[in-house]
Design a protein around this motif. Structure first.
Motif, PDB file in Angstrom:
ATOM      1  N   LYS A   2     -12.363   1.531   2.892  1.00  0.00           N
ATOM      2  CA  LYS A   2     -12.106   0.106   2.707  1.00  0.00           C
ATOM      3  C   LYS A   2     -12.616  -0.408   1.365  1.00  0.00           C
ATOM      4  O   LYS A   2     -11.948  -1.183   0.693  1.00  0.00           O
ATOM      5  CB  LYS A   2     -12.766  -0.691   3.842  1.00  0.00           C
ATOM      6  N   PHE A   3     -13.819   0.033   0.974  1.00  0.00           N
ATOM      7  CA  PHE A   3     -14.456  -0.542  -0.219  1.00  0.00           C
ATOM      8  C   PHE A   3     -14.475   0.393  -1.424  1.00  0.00           C
ATOM      9  O   PHE A   3     -14.787  -0.043  -2.528  1.00  0.00           O
ATOM     10  CB  PHE A   3     -15.897  -0.963   0.109  1.00  0.00           C
ATOM     11  N   ASP A  24     -17.763   2.784  -5.256  1.00  0.00           N
ATOM     12  CA  ASP A  24     -18.621   1.794  -5.922  1.00  0.00           C
ATOM     13  C   ASP A  24     -18.815   0.533  -5.096  1.00  0.00           C
ATOM     14  O   ASP A  24     -19.805  -0.176  -5.263  1.00  0.00           O
ATOM     15  CB  ASP A  24     -18.022   1.415  -7.283  1.00  0.00           C
ATOM     16  N   GLU A  61      -8.034   7.104  -2.809  1.00  0.00           N
ATOM     17  CA  GLU A  61      -8.089   6.055  -3.835  1.00  0.00           C
ATOM     18  C   GLU A  61      -9.515   5.692  -4.207  1.00  0.00           C
ATOM     19  O   GLU A  61      -9.887   5.704  -5.373  1.00  0.00           O
ATOM     20  CB  GLU A  61      -7.415   4.785  -3.311  1.00  0.00           C
ATOM     21  N   LEU A  67     -11.671   6.925  -8.190  1.00  0.00           N
ATOM     22  CA  LEU A  67     -11.792   5.932  -9.259  1.00  0.00           C
ATOM     23  C   LEU A  67     -13.063   6.173 -10.062  1.00  0.00           C
ATOM     24  O   LEU A  67     -14.125   6.431  -9.497  1.00  0.00           O
ATOM     25  CB  LEU A  67     -11.858   4.525  -8.658  1.00  0.00           C
ATOM     26  N   GLY A  68     -12.927   6.072 -11.363  1.00  0.00           N
ATOM     27  CA  GLY A  68     -14.097   6.089 -12.242  1.00  0.00           C
ATOM     28  C   GLY A  68     -14.969   7.323 -12.099  1.00  0.00           C
ATOM     29  O   GLY A  68     -14.474   8.445 -12.007  1.00  0.00           O
ATOM     30  N   ARG A 128      -0.248  -2.412   1.423  1.00  0.00           N
ATOM     31  CA  ARG A 128      -1.419  -3.281   1.334  1.00  0.00           C
ATOM     32  C   ARG A 128      -1.200  -4.343   0.271  1.00  0.00           C
ATOM     33  O   ARG A 128      -1.522  -5.519   0.474  1.00  0.00           O
ATOM     34  CB  ARG A 128      -2.668  -2.463   1.013  1.00  0.00           C
ATOM     35  N   ARG A 130      -8.412  -0.378 -14.627  1.00  0.00           N
ATOM     36  CA  ARG A 130      -7.538   0.627 -14.015  1.00  0.00           C
ATOM     37  C   ARG A 130      -8.289   1.955 -13.855  1.00  0.00           C
ATOM     38  O   ARG A 130      -7.963   2.752 -12.998  1.00  0.00           O
ATOM     39  CB  ARG A 130      -6.250   0.797 -14.820  1.00  0.00           C
ATOM     40  N   LYS A 131      -9.249   2.188 -14.712  1.00  0.00           N
ATOM     41  CA  LYS A 131      -9.995   3.450 -14.625  1.00  0.00           C
ATOM     42  C   LYS A 131     -11.119   3.389 -13.593  1.00  0.00           C
ATOM     43  O   LYS A 131     -11.331   4.343 -12.842  1.00  0.00           O
ATOM     44  CB  LYS A 131     -10.578   3.805 -16.001  1.00  0.00           C
ATOM     45  N   PHE A 132     -11.851   2.261 -13.564  1.00  0.00           N
ATOM     46  CA  PHE A 132     -13.054   2.199 -12.735  1.00  0.00           C
ATOM     47  C   PHE A 132     -12.916   1.330 -11.494  1.00  0.00           C
ATOM     48  O   PHE A 132     -13.775   1.368 -10.623  1.00  0.00           O
ATOM     49  CB  PHE A 132     -14.232   1.687 -13.571  1.00  0.00           C
ATOM     50  N   GLY A 133     -11.840   0.533 -11.425  1.00  0.00           N
ATOM     51  CA  GLY A 133     -11.719  -0.404 -10.314  1.00  0.00           C
ATOM     52  C   GLY A 133     -12.620  -1.602 -10.529  1.00  0.00           C
ATOM     53  O   GLY A 133     -13.480  -1.597 -11.423  1.00  0.00           O
ATOM     54  N   ASP A 193     -15.086  -2.989  -8.707  1.00  0.00           N
ATOM     55  CA  ASP A 193     -16.526  -2.809  -8.481  1.00  0.00           C
ATOM     56  C   ASP A 193     -17.162  -1.845  -9.472  1.00  0.00           C
ATOM     57  O   ASP A 193     -18.361  -1.905  -9.708  1.00  0.00           O
ATOM     58  CB  ASP A 193     -16.769  -2.305  -7.053  1.00  0.00           C
ATOM     59  N   GLY A 194     -16.365  -0.969 -10.021  1.00  0.00           N
ATOM     60  CA  GLY A 194     -16.903   0.034 -10.932  1.00  0.00           C
ATOM     61  C   GLY A 194     -17.102  -0.476 -12.351  1.00  0.00           C
ATOM     62  O   GLY A 194     -17.754   0.164 -13.173  1.00  0.00           O
ATOM     63  N   ARG A 204     -20.871  -2.340 -19.071  1.00  0.00           N
ATOM     64  CA  ARG A 204     -19.828  -1.392 -19.453  1.00  0.00           C
ATOM     65  C   ARG A 204     -18.801  -2.063 -20.349  1.00  0.00           C
ATOM     66  O   ARG A 204     -18.326  -1.482 -21.332  1.00  0.00           O
ATOM     67  CB  ARG A 204     -19.156  -0.886 -18.174  1.00  0.00           C
ATOM     68  N   GLU A 255      -4.628  -0.219  -7.324  1.00  0.00           N
ATOM     69  CA  GLU A 255      -5.631   0.469  -6.507  1.00  0.00           C
ATOM     70  C   GLU A 255      -7.010  -0.150  -6.653  1.00  0.00           C
ATOM     71  O   GLU A 255      -7.651  -0.527  -5.688  1.00  0.00           O
ATOM     72  CB  GLU A 255      -5.738   1.932  -6.928  1.00  0.00           C
ATOM     73  N   GLY A 256      -7.431  -0.254  -7.902  1.00  0.00           N
ATOM     74  CA  GLY A 256      -8.784  -0.715  -8.164  1.00  0.00           C
ATOM     75  C   GLY A 256      -9.006  -2.181  -7.838  1.00  0.00           C
ATOM     76  O   GLY A 256     -10.134  -2.603  -7.622  1.00  0.00           O
ATOM     77  N   LEU A 305      -9.132  -2.894  -3.486  1.00  0.00           N
ATOM     78  CA  LEU A 305     -10.164  -2.299  -2.641  1.00  0.00           C
ATOM     79  C   LEU A 305     -11.197  -3.344  -2.264  1.00  0.00           C
ATOM     80  O   LEU A 305     -11.627  -4.140  -3.101  1.00  0.00           O
ATOM     81  CB  LEU A 305     -10.862  -1.161  -3.387  1.00  0.00           C
ATOM     82  N   GLY A 306     -11.582  -3.340  -1.017  1.00  0.00           N
ATOM     83  CA  GLY A 306     -12.702  -4.169  -0.561  1.00  0.00           C
ATOM     84  C   GLY A 306     -12.538  -5.650  -0.834  1.00  0.00           C
ATOM     85  O   GLY A 306     -11.470  -6.219  -0.627  1.00  0.00           O
ATOM     86  N   ASP A 307     -13.608  -6.251  -1.329  1.00  0.00           N
ATOM     87  CA  ASP A 307     -13.638  -7.693  -1.532  1.00  0.00           C
ATOM     88  C   ASP A 307     -12.622  -8.161  -2.569  1.00  0.00           C
ATOM     89  O   ASP A 307     -12.110  -9.277  -2.495  1.00  0.00           O
ATOM     90  CB  ASP A 307     -15.041  -8.130  -1.987  1.00  0.00           C
TER      91      ASP A 307
END
Lengths: 181, 181
Positions: free
Chosen positions: A16-17, A20, A100, A104-105, A159, B15-18, B20-21, B26, B100-101, B104-106
DNA sequence: GTCTATACTAGGATAGAC
DNA sequence: GTCTATCCTAGTATAGAC
């Protein structure tokens, strides 16, 4: 608290998250275990948790997706069975994909080998069914890849647009994607 | 430092880290701007940055993917042109997907509307080409969805198995995915 | 418009009691 | 095996000088 109860919970968090987006505090809340208890079970912290979740999923992939492709039955039946189990695993597209969040990263390098191996065994099992059905190795492999691409892509798109119909359609079409219409 | 130079850099990071990343530190390293300067340009911080990147991408989608589908030419030519631009945008599958990034999540709730609208306009433009080529609205829409699913799925799978061949194959097959073989 | 310095919060990780 | 308390680092955000 055993591995068998905590790993599924961790799986839900990571899918889900993403890697990271999952914090130890979040895991603590979700599982009801204190931080120190989590480190007691997983001394290497989050990285170990993700690694064990991936091994747990690899086992599930082999048990639920790969094994049904190896029992007796027609190629079409095998694929229909697999499609049904895939639909359940992703809860009709409501649950995201582990890949996914764990590619990432920085996480990508950490878990690449595990993810790669897991996908590869699934891919080969699907391709083998294609060869049994009379396809060449090359075509069988390509169509197996197309099936995984469709599943993962449908999860992303469904999604993103907030509509599970594309995912359900992909699940329905899995047998014909390998065997032709 | 202008929006036109910083937004592409932010795009690459997200796009690379999403979502949260990506951290402000950075971003500071990648852009060469100090943290305080970043907040000067984007008072609402990371959320605003991601939002502006999404609007920037929406513009790019319309300019590079949608516009070529609306000029004169045969359906097949239009799709071939689009496919080529998609391949460039994702650098043959080496660059990941923003969706994708940022789903995800929140982050999903924060950006869902923007992402959804962007995908929808692309989807409709592809479907329209299908209708021009004689397909029913329903079939054209489904096949357009299949194309986006294949692109996004190929990005996930190609990265996961460390091989860009599936992505390149999907790009090549885009015209026939809409128009039939 | 960019910098240094700083405040504050959240995340990762461990010590030690029970 | 689980808890509380604690430490340190990294992340978010802002103040104020230039």
């Amino acid at each position: 608290m055993s591995r068998q109860t905590i790993l599924p919970e961790l799986l839900e968090l990571f899918r889900k998250f993403g890697y990271d987006g999952v914090s130890i505090s979040r895991i603590s809340e979700a599982t009801g275990l204190g931080k120190a208890s989590l480190y007691h079970h997983f001394p290497q912290g989050k990285e170990q948790m993700a690694r064990e979740v991936l091994m747990f999923v690899d086992q599930a992939v082999n048990e639920y997706f790969v094994a049904p492709l190896k029992v007796a039955g027609s190629p079409k039946q095998k694929l229909t069975n697999m499609a049904k189990l895939v639909e359940e695993f992703y809860d009709c597209g409501n649950k995201g994909c582990l890949i996914e969040g764990l590619t990432l990263g920085d996480a990508d390098e950490l878990f690449h080998d595990l993810i790669c191996a897991s996908i590869e065994s699934w891919l080969q099992a699907i391709a083998k069914v294609g060869v049994e059905a009379g396809l060449s190795k090359k075509i069988a492999r390509e169509r197996a890849e197309n099936i995984l691409i469709a599943i993962q892509g449908a999860l992303v798109v469904s999604r993103a647009i907030g509509n599970r119909a594309p995912f359900k359609r992909v699940i329905r079409d899995i047998p014909s994607m390998l065997l032709g219409t």
